[in-house]
Write a protein that holds these residues in place. Sequence first.
Motif, PDB file in Angstrom:
ATOM      1  N   THR A  51      15.309  18.408  -0.309  1.00 56.02           N
ATOM      2  CA  THR A  51      14.658  17.123  -0.022  1.00 56.02           C
ATOM      3  C   THR A  51      14.515  16.918   1.481  1.00 56.02           C
ATOM      4  O   THR A  51      14.496  15.790   1.965  1.00 56.02           O
ATOM      5  CB  THR A  51      15.453  15.957  -0.635  1.00 56.02           C
ATOM      6  N   SER A  52      14.406  18.011   2.221  1.00 52.19           N
ATOM      7  CA  SER A  52      14.280  17.911   3.674  1.00 52.19           C
ATOM      8  C   SER A  52      13.056  18.678   4.145  1.00 52.19           C
ATOM      9  O   SER A  52      12.446  19.442   3.387  1.00 52.19           O
ATOM     10  CB  SER A  52      15.530  18.478   4.361  1.00 52.19           C
ATOM     11  N   GLY A  53      12.685  18.488   5.397  1.00 52.56           N
ATOM     12  CA  GLY A  53      11.636  19.275   6.023  1.00 52.56           C
ATOM     13  C   GLY A  53      10.347  19.308   5.231  1.00 52.56           C
ATOM     14  O   GLY A  53       9.818  18.293   4.788  1.00 52.56           O
ATOM     15  N   TYR A  54       9.818  20.521   5.035  1.00 55.94           N
ATOM     16  CA  TYR A  54       8.543  20.690   4.347  1.00 55.94           C
ATOM     17  C   TYR A  54       8.598  20.143   2.926  1.00 55.94           C
ATOM     18  O   TYR A  54       7.643  19.524   2.455  1.00 55.94           O
ATOM     19  CB  TYR A  54       8.134  22.157   4.322  1.00 55.94           C
ATOM     20  N   ALA A  55       9.698  20.391   2.218  1.00 55.35           N
ATOM     21  CA  ALA A  55       9.802  19.934   0.832  1.00 55.35           C
ATOM     22  C   ALA A  55       9.629  18.420   0.745  1.00 55.35           C
ATOM     23  O   ALA A  55       8.903  17.909  -0.111  1.00 55.35           O
ATOM     24  CB  ALA A  55      11.148  20.357   0.240  1.00 55.35           C
ATOM     25  N   ASN A  56      10.291  17.707   1.629  1.00 58.88           N
ATOM     26  CA  ASN A  56      10.169  16.251   1.641  1.00 58.88           C
ATOM     27  C   ASN A  56       8.753  15.831   2.020  1.00 58.88           C
ATOM     28  O   ASN A  56       8.205  14.875   1.458  1.00 58.88           O
ATOM     29  CB  ASN A  56      11.174  15.650   2.625  1.00 58.88           C
ATOM     30  N   TRP A  57       8.159  16.538   2.958  1.00 57.73           N
ATOM     31  CA  TRP A  57       6.800  16.214   3.393  1.00 57.73           C
ATOM     32  C   TRP A  57       5.803  16.378   2.255  1.00 57.73           C
ATOM     33  O   TRP A  57       5.011  15.473   1.973  1.00 57.73           O
ATOM     34  CB  TRP A  57       6.412  17.113   4.568  1.00 57.73           C
ATOM     35  N   ILE A  58       5.845  17.511   1.561  1.00 59.07           N
ATOM     36  CA  ILE A  58       4.824  17.795   0.557  1.00 59.07           C
ATOM     37  C   ILE A  58       4.932  16.861  -0.646  1.00 59.07           C
ATOM     38  O   ILE A  58       3.923  16.440  -1.200  1.00 59.07           O
ATOM     39  CB  ILE A  58       4.857  19.272   0.114  1.00 59.07           C
ATOM     40  N   ILE A  59       6.145  16.518  -1.058  1.00 61.98           N
ATOM     41  CA  ILE A  59       6.262  15.655  -2.239  1.00 61.98           C
ATOM     42  C   ILE A  59       5.918  14.208  -1.929  1.00 61.98           C
ATOM     43  O   ILE A  59       5.813  13.383  -2.845  1.00 61.98           O
ATOM     44  CB  ILE A  59       7.667  15.730  -2.876  1.00 61.98           C
ATOM     45  N   TYR A  83       0.824  -1.206   0.000  1.00 67.41           N
ATOM     46  CA  TYR A  83       0.000   0.000   0.000  1.00 67.41           C
ATOM     47  C   TYR A  83       0.857   1.253   0.000  1.00 67.41           C
ATOM     48  O   TYR A  83       0.612   2.195  -0.765  1.00 67.41           O
ATOM     49  CB  TYR A  83      -0.921   0.014   1.219  1.00 67.41           C
ATOM     50  N   LEU A  84       1.870   1.270   0.841  1.00 68.86           N
ATOM     51  CA  LEU A  84       2.732   2.445   0.921  1.00 68.86           C
ATOM     52  C   LEU A  84       3.447   2.698  -0.393  1.00 68.86           C
ATOM     53  O   LEU A  84       3.597   3.834  -0.829  1.00 68.86           O
ATOM     54  CB  LEU A  84       3.742   2.277   2.066  1.00 68.86           C
ATOM     55  N   HIS A  85       3.898   1.623  -1.022  1.00 70.70           N
ATOM     56  CA  HIS A  85       4.638   1.795  -2.272  1.00 70.70           C
ATOM     57  C   HIS A  85       3.706   2.086  -3.448  1.00 70.70           C
ATOM     58  O   HIS A  85       4.136   2.617  -4.452  1.00 70.70           O
ATOM     59  CB  HIS A  85       5.488   0.553  -2.554  1.00 70.70           C
ATOM     60  N   SER A  86       2.423   1.707  -3.309  1.00 68.78           N
ATOM     61  CA  SER A  86       1.485   1.933  -4.403  1.00 68.78           C
ATOM     62  C   SER A  86       0.811   3.297  -4.297  1.00 68.78           C
ATOM     63  O   SER A  86       0.179   3.741  -5.240  1.00 68.78           O
ATOM     64  CB  SER A  86       0.410   0.841  -4.429  1.00 68.78           C
ATOM     65  N   GLN A  87       0.917   3.951  -3.131  1.00 66.30           N
ATOM     66  CA  GLN A  87       0.314   5.259  -2.945  1.00 66.30           C
ATOM     67  C   GLN A  87       0.993   6.294  -3.832  1.00 66.30           C
ATOM     68  O   GLN A  87       2.216   6.435  -3.827  1.00 66.30           O
ATOM     69  CB  GLN A  87       0.424   5.686  -1.487  1.00 66.30           C
ATOM     70  N   GLN A  88       0.210   6.998  -4.628  1.00 66.37           N
ATOM     71  CA  GLN A  88       0.768   8.010  -5.512  1.00 66.37           C
ATOM     72  C   GLN A  88       1.136   9.262  -4.726  1.00 66.37           C
ATOM     73  O   GLN A  88       0.405   9.708  -3.846  1.00 66.37           O
ATOM     74  CB  GLN A  88      -0.238   8.355  -6.605  1.00 66.37           C
ATOM     75  N   THR A  89       2.279   9.828  -5.053  1.00 66.81           N
ATOM     76  CA  THR A  89       2.760  11.074  -4.475  1.00 66.81           C
ATOM     77  C   THR A  89       3.409  11.891  -5.588  1.00 66.81           C
ATOM     78  O   THR A  89       3.662  11.378  -6.691  1.00 66.81           O
ATOM     79  CB  THR A  89       3.807  10.818  -3.374  1.00 66.81           C
ATOM     80  N   ILE A  90       3.710  13.141  -5.310  1.00 62.06           N
ATOM     81  CA  ILE A  90       4.477  13.928  -6.286  1.00 62.06           C
ATOM     82  C   ILE A  90       5.811  13.249  -6.559  1.00 62.06           C
ATOM     83  O   ILE A  90       6.254  13.159  -7.706  1.00 62.06           O
ATOM     84  CB  ILE A  90       4.692  15.361  -5.755  1.00 62.06           C
TER      85      ILE A  90
END
Length: 234
Positions: free
Chosen positions: A36-44, A14-21
């Motif tokens: 690729t840290s903090g907020y940037a990592n979170w949002i993508i 499930y985790l690997h199939s979940q689509q993200t940016i």
Amino acid sequence: MKKLLYLFLFTTFYLHSQQTISNTFDIPYGYKRLDTSGYANWIINQPIKLNENVYYYNKKVKHGLNTIYIAKFDYDIGNRNLHHCADAVIYNNAKYLYDSKQFKKLSYHFTNGEVYKFNHSSFIKYITQVWIYAGTWSLEKYDTIPVDIKDIQTGDVFLEGGFPGHAISVVDVVINKHGHKKYMLAQSYMPAQEQQILLNPIKNKNVWYDLHLSKDIVTPQYTFSVNKLRRFKK
């Protein structure tokens, strides 16, 4: 043991199939992510749904798939006409702070200037109150600062404060060896609707926008001048 193994395999799938940016959109050739840290990592790494219609709060479809937008963020906006442009911007910032347990930084202004801090109640109740009483005007006047567009970062906001004004989130930024940047944008709008990842109306319906220091930022439903980029004060 078998049940635990099946649960582990299911969760992993499930985790690997979940689509993200991060796992859905290709980074342009020769570019890499600026941060690729903090907020940037979170949002993508937030869940998105690709090639699905955006819905208004009343469950009606917002037409524009493959012309205005290509994907949407997968979270509940409720059934009230609240989640507009500034509310989506605030949601991104607030949910990151909440998920990273930075509770003391969870504080936003209402349009009347009142400061509304998180008091460790439920996040949904808190953010709903913010959606009711905050907007682009308060976001510009109280909670953000201007940023030079050449310094654009994930989490920044193109913002025109007003009634209603408009606000669009920068949800990814990439850079090449020559220092040129491209960025991705997401918005909600009026009436309240799910937050959508925008297509570039000028560049072959691509999700990436090229950074220009003097050209207006033309999105499918709004145009900003280059001096309208802002950043949360926190």
